[in-house]
Write a protein that holds these residues in place. Structure first.
Motif, PDB file in Angstrom:
ATOM      1  N   PHE A   1     -35.127 -23.495  -6.248  1.00 47.95           N
ATOM      2  CA  PHE A   1     -34.082 -23.353  -6.180  1.00 47.95           C
ATOM      3  C   PHE A   1     -34.242 -21.984  -5.036  1.00 47.95           C
ATOM      4  CE2 PHE A   1     -33.330 -25.548 -10.466  1.00 47.95           C
ATOM      5  CZ  PHE A   1     -31.835 -25.920  -9.688  1.00 47.95           C
ATOM      6  N   ARG A   2     -33.440 -21.800  -3.758  1.00 48.78           N
ATOM      7  CA  ARG A   2     -33.522 -20.567  -3.095  1.00 48.78           C
ATOM      8  C   ARG A   2     -33.025 -20.087  -3.879  1.00 48.78           C
ATOM      9  NH1 ARG A   2     -38.233 -20.322  -0.506  1.00 48.78           N
ATOM     10  NH2 ARG A   2     -37.973 -23.420   0.825  1.00 48.78           N
ATOM     11  N   GLU A   3     -31.950 -19.989  -4.770  1.00 45.84           N
ATOM     12  CA  GLU A   3     -30.667 -18.826  -5.352  1.00 45.84           C
ATOM     13  C   GLU A   3     -30.634 -19.832  -6.723  1.00 45.84           C
ATOM     14  OE1 GLU A   3     -27.809 -17.300  -3.202  1.00 45.84           O
ATOM     15  OE2 GLU A   3     -28.902 -16.371  -1.562  1.00 45.84           O
ATOM     16  N   ILE A   4     -30.781 -18.732  -7.420  1.00 43.52           N
ATOM     17  CA  ILE A   4     -30.004 -19.492  -8.926  1.00 43.52           C
ATOM     18  C   ILE A   4     -29.728 -18.659  -9.582  1.00 43.52           C
ATOM     19  CG2 ILE A   4     -32.306 -18.697 -10.365  1.00 43.52           C
ATOM     20  CD1 ILE A   4     -31.460 -21.700 -11.550  1.00 43.52           C
ATOM     21  N   THR A   5     -28.113 -18.483 -10.239  1.00 40.99           N
ATOM     22  CA  THR A   5     -27.905 -17.532 -11.249  1.00 40.99           C
ATOM     23  C   THR A   5     -27.927 -17.659 -12.679  1.00 40.99           C
ATOM     24  OG1 THR A   5     -25.545 -19.228 -11.825  1.00 40.99           O
ATOM     25  CG2 THR A   5     -25.460 -18.418  -9.800  1.00 40.99           C
ATOM     26  N   VAL A   6     -28.094 -16.394 -12.993  1.00 38.64           N
ATOM     27  CA  VAL A   6     -28.261 -16.019 -14.221  1.00 38.64           C
ATOM     28  C   VAL A   6     -28.120 -17.033 -15.471  1.00 38.64           C
ATOM     29  CG1 VAL A   6     -28.763 -14.671 -16.999  1.00 38.64           C
ATOM     30  CG2 VAL A   6     -29.099 -13.540 -14.119  1.00 38.64           C
ATOM     31  N   LYS A   7     -26.862 -17.628 -15.239  1.00 45.43           N
ATOM     32  CA  LYS A   7     -26.099 -18.594 -16.306  1.00 45.43           C
ATOM     33  C   LYS A   7     -26.765 -20.266 -16.127  1.00 45.43           C
ATOM     34  CE  LYS A   7     -21.540 -20.959 -17.368  1.00 45.43           C
ATOM     35  NZ  LYS A   7     -20.122 -21.036 -17.460  1.00 45.43           N
ATOM     36  N   GLU A   8     -27.095 -20.708 -14.379  1.00 48.86           N
ATOM     37  CA  GLU A   8     -27.802 -21.721 -14.587  1.00 48.86           C
ATOM     38  C   GLU A   8     -29.010 -21.099 -14.700  1.00 48.86           C
ATOM     39  OE1 GLU A   8     -25.622 -22.966 -10.277  1.00 48.86           O
ATOM     40  OE2 GLU A   8     -27.554 -21.020 -10.004  1.00 48.86           O
ATOM     41  N   CYS A   9     -29.891 -20.237 -14.179  1.00 52.36           N
ATOM     42  CA  CYS A   9     -30.966 -20.219 -14.940  1.00 52.36           C
ATOM     43  C   CYS A   9     -31.502 -20.150 -16.832  1.00 52.36           C
ATOM     44  CB  CYS A   9     -31.730 -19.142 -14.906  1.00 52.36           C
ATOM     45  SG  CYS A   9     -33.776 -18.898 -14.435  1.00 52.36           S
ATOM     46  N   ARG A  10     -30.908 -19.599 -17.658  1.00 54.81           N
ATOM     47  CA  ARG A  10     -30.640 -20.269 -18.600  1.00 54.81           C
ATOM     48  C   ARG A  10     -30.376 -21.427 -19.854  1.00 54.81           C
ATOM     49  NH1 ARG A  10     -26.249 -16.372 -19.564  1.00 54.81           N
ATOM     50  NH2 ARG A  10     -27.844 -14.304 -20.078  1.00 54.81           N
ATOM     51  N   THR A  11     -29.538 -21.848 -18.476  1.00 52.81           N
ATOM     52  CA  THR A  11     -29.390 -23.638 -19.288  1.00 52.81           C
ATOM     53  C   THR A  11     -30.777 -24.047 -18.410  1.00 52.81           C
ATOM     54  OG1 THR A  11     -26.640 -23.082 -18.186  1.00 52.81           O
ATOM     55  CG2 THR A  11     -27.730 -25.771 -18.430  1.00 52.81           C
ATOM     56  N   LEU A  12     -31.202 -23.818 -17.109  1.00 50.17           N
ATOM     57  CA  LEU A  12     -32.311 -24.061 -17.378  1.00 50.17           C
ATOM     58  C   LEU A  12     -33.755 -24.994 -18.258  1.00 50.17           C
ATOM     59  CD1 LEU A  12     -33.140 -26.245 -14.952  1.00 50.17           C
ATOM     60  CD2 LEU A  12     -34.248 -24.532 -14.187  1.00 50.17           C
ATOM     61  N   LEU A  13     -33.484 -22.925 -18.684  1.00 52.03           N
ATOM     62  CA  LEU A  13     -34.537 -22.486 -19.149  1.00 52.03           C
ATOM     63  C   LEU A  13     -34.547 -22.568 -20.857  1.00 52.03           C
ATOM     64  CD1 LEU A  13     -36.148 -20.014 -16.772  1.00 52.03           C
ATOM     65  CD2 LEU A  13     -37.047 -22.906 -17.007  1.00 52.03           C
ATOM     66  N   GLY A  14     -33.373 -23.084 -21.063  1.00 51.56           N
ATOM     67  CA  GLY A  14     -33.050 -22.718 -22.718  1.00 51.56           C
ATOM     68  C   GLY A  14     -33.513 -23.675 -23.459  1.00 51.56           C
ATOM     69  N   GLY A  15     -34.568 -24.833 -22.973  1.00 51.94           N
ATOM     70  CA  GLY A  15     -35.386 -25.696 -24.401  1.00 51.94           C
ATOM     71  C   GLY A  15     -36.971 -24.234 -24.185  1.00 51.94           C
ATOM     72  N   GLU A  16     -37.155 -23.923 -23.413  1.00 48.97           N
ATOM     73  CA  GLU A  16     -38.588 -23.179 -23.026  1.00 48.97           C
ATOM     74  C   GLU A  16     -39.175 -23.116 -24.581  1.00 48.97           C
ATOM     75  OE1 GLU A  16     -40.211 -19.495 -21.109  1.00 48.97           O
ATOM     76  OE2 GLU A  16     -39.059 -20.827 -20.426  1.00 48.97           O
ATOM     77  N   ASN A  17     -40.544 -23.328 -24.214  1.00 53.21           N
ATOM     78  CA  ASN A  17     -40.994 -23.018 -25.949  1.00 53.21           C
ATOM     79  C   ASN A  17     -41.414 -21.367 -26.253  1.00 53.21           C
ATOM     80  OD1 ASN A  17     -43.314 -23.003 -27.770  1.00 53.21           O
ATOM     81  ND2 ASN A  17     -44.305 -24.975 -26.848  1.00 53.21           N
ATOM     82  N   SER A  18     -41.012 -21.112 -27.463  1.00 49.49           N
ATOM     83  CA  SER A  18     -40.745 -19.632 -27.868  1.00 49.49           C
ATOM     84  C   SER A  18     -42.372 -19.607 -28.724  1.00 49.49           C
ATOM     85  CB  SER A  18     -39.847 -19.263 -28.347  1.00 49.49           C
ATOM     86  OG  SER A  18     -39.526 -19.937 -28.962  1.00 49.49           O
ATOM     87  N   MET A  19     -43.382 -20.260 -28.691  1.00 49.67           N
ATOM     88  CA  MET A  19     -44.413 -19.819 -29.250  1.00 49.67           C
ATOM     89  C   MET A  19     -45.189 -19.050 -28.832  1.00 49.67           C
ATOM     90  SD  MET A  19     -45.768 -23.402 -31.273  1.00 49.67           S
ATOM     91  CE  MET A  19     -46.588 -24.039 -30.076  1.00 49.67           C
ATOM     92  N   ALA A  20     -46.200 -18.177 -29.401  1.00 53.71           N
ATOM     93  CA  ALA A  20     -47.035 -17.845 -28.713  1.00 53.71           C
ATOM     94  C   ALA A  20     -47.733 -17.981 -27.731  1.00 53.71           C
ATOM     95  CB  ALA A  20     -47.876 -17.244 -30.091  1.00 53.71           C
ATOM     96  N   GLY A  21     -47.865 -17.728 -26.127  1.00 58.09           N
ATOM     97  CA  GLY A  21     -48.599 -18.694 -25.433  1.00 58.09           C
ATOM     98  C   GLY A  21     -48.117 -19.704 -25.054  1.00 58.09           C
ATOM     99  N   GLY A  22     -46.815 -19.688 -25.451  1.00 59.32           N
ATOM    100  CA  GLY A  22     -46.212 -21.189 -24.033  1.00 59.32           C
ATOM    101  C   GLY A  22     -45.019 -20.262 -23.209  1.00 59.32           C
TER     102      GLY A  22
END
Length: 227
Positions: A161-182
């Protein structure tokens, strides 16, 4: 020094994995050169060294909060290396909380810190620091060129993406691993801070030339996050 803009730069932990220190010297030279025009406030990532320690300690059964602290300590060691490379251009100590970052920034020198709080990625830390010191820009220098619709390291057809909104970014990255080092490019906490403070944010590949162009020329060589 008073009228100088502050720019927060999050550096990938990969910068600090070079055993000779040559890579760190390149970044120190770039930051020192830019400091004549702006005041860099740098956040060092933990990188593979932090992941190495976290991986071993997790195998020993250490809890996630303690693993976070271990990662923070490694990122502060990385920050210390950059401070050493910068010499008198940098504030002499690595801040350990937001208040210390503010005090260090008041000196007008380059500030280099690592992680601050367990449970927060260095990306979230960098966003909070940008908010706290009134930065005009947040540059997240990573291992990839920008934010993609999937991992470009495993998917050759991934679209950047050349540009992405916060909302789109949140949707895209919503499932990101939240463990230490992840943590990776961004996380929910970082996005919330960017959104509420409307901090102009750019995600780019961590290269001295690209960072310099992004900071001084406002050249977007990656992904702009639009609030």
């Amino acid at each position: 020094m008073e009228g100088k803009e502050r720019v927060v730069i999050k550096l990938s932990g990969k910068v600090f994995s070079d055993e000779t220190g040559a890579e760190i010297k390149k970044y120190a030279k770039m930051l020192a050169g830019m400091s004549a025009k702006i005041q860099p406030v740098v956040v060092a990532g933990g990188g593979k060294i932090a992941r190495h320690y976290i991986g071993i300690a997790r195998g020993f059964g250490l809890d996630e909060a303690s693993l976070d602290i271990m990662g923070i300590l490694v990122s502060r060691l990385n920050a210390g290396l950059l401070v050493a490379a910068l010499g008198k251009k940098a504030h002499h100590a690595v801040p350990e909380d937001l208040e210390e970052v503010t005090q260090a920034a008041a000196t007008g020198k380059i500030v280099v810190t690592g992680g601050l709080h367990p449970g927060q990625s260095t990306n979230a830390t960098a966003a909070l620091i940008a908010e706290k010191v009134g930065a005009t820009k947040f540059v997240n220098a990573t291992d990839v060129d920008g934010i993609y619709d999937s991992d470009p390291r495993s998917n050759k057809r991934a679209k950047m993406f050349r540009e992405i909104t916060v909302k789109e970014c949140r949707t895209l990255l919503g499932g990101e691993n939240s463990m230490a080092g992840g943590y990776d490019l961004m996380d929910i906490v970082a996005l919330k801070v960017i959104e509420r403070s409307k901090i102009p944010t750019l995600v780019i590949k961590s290269e001295p030339t690209r960072i310099k162009e992004a900071v001084l020329k406002n050249k977007a060589n990656g992904t702009r996050i639009i609030v």
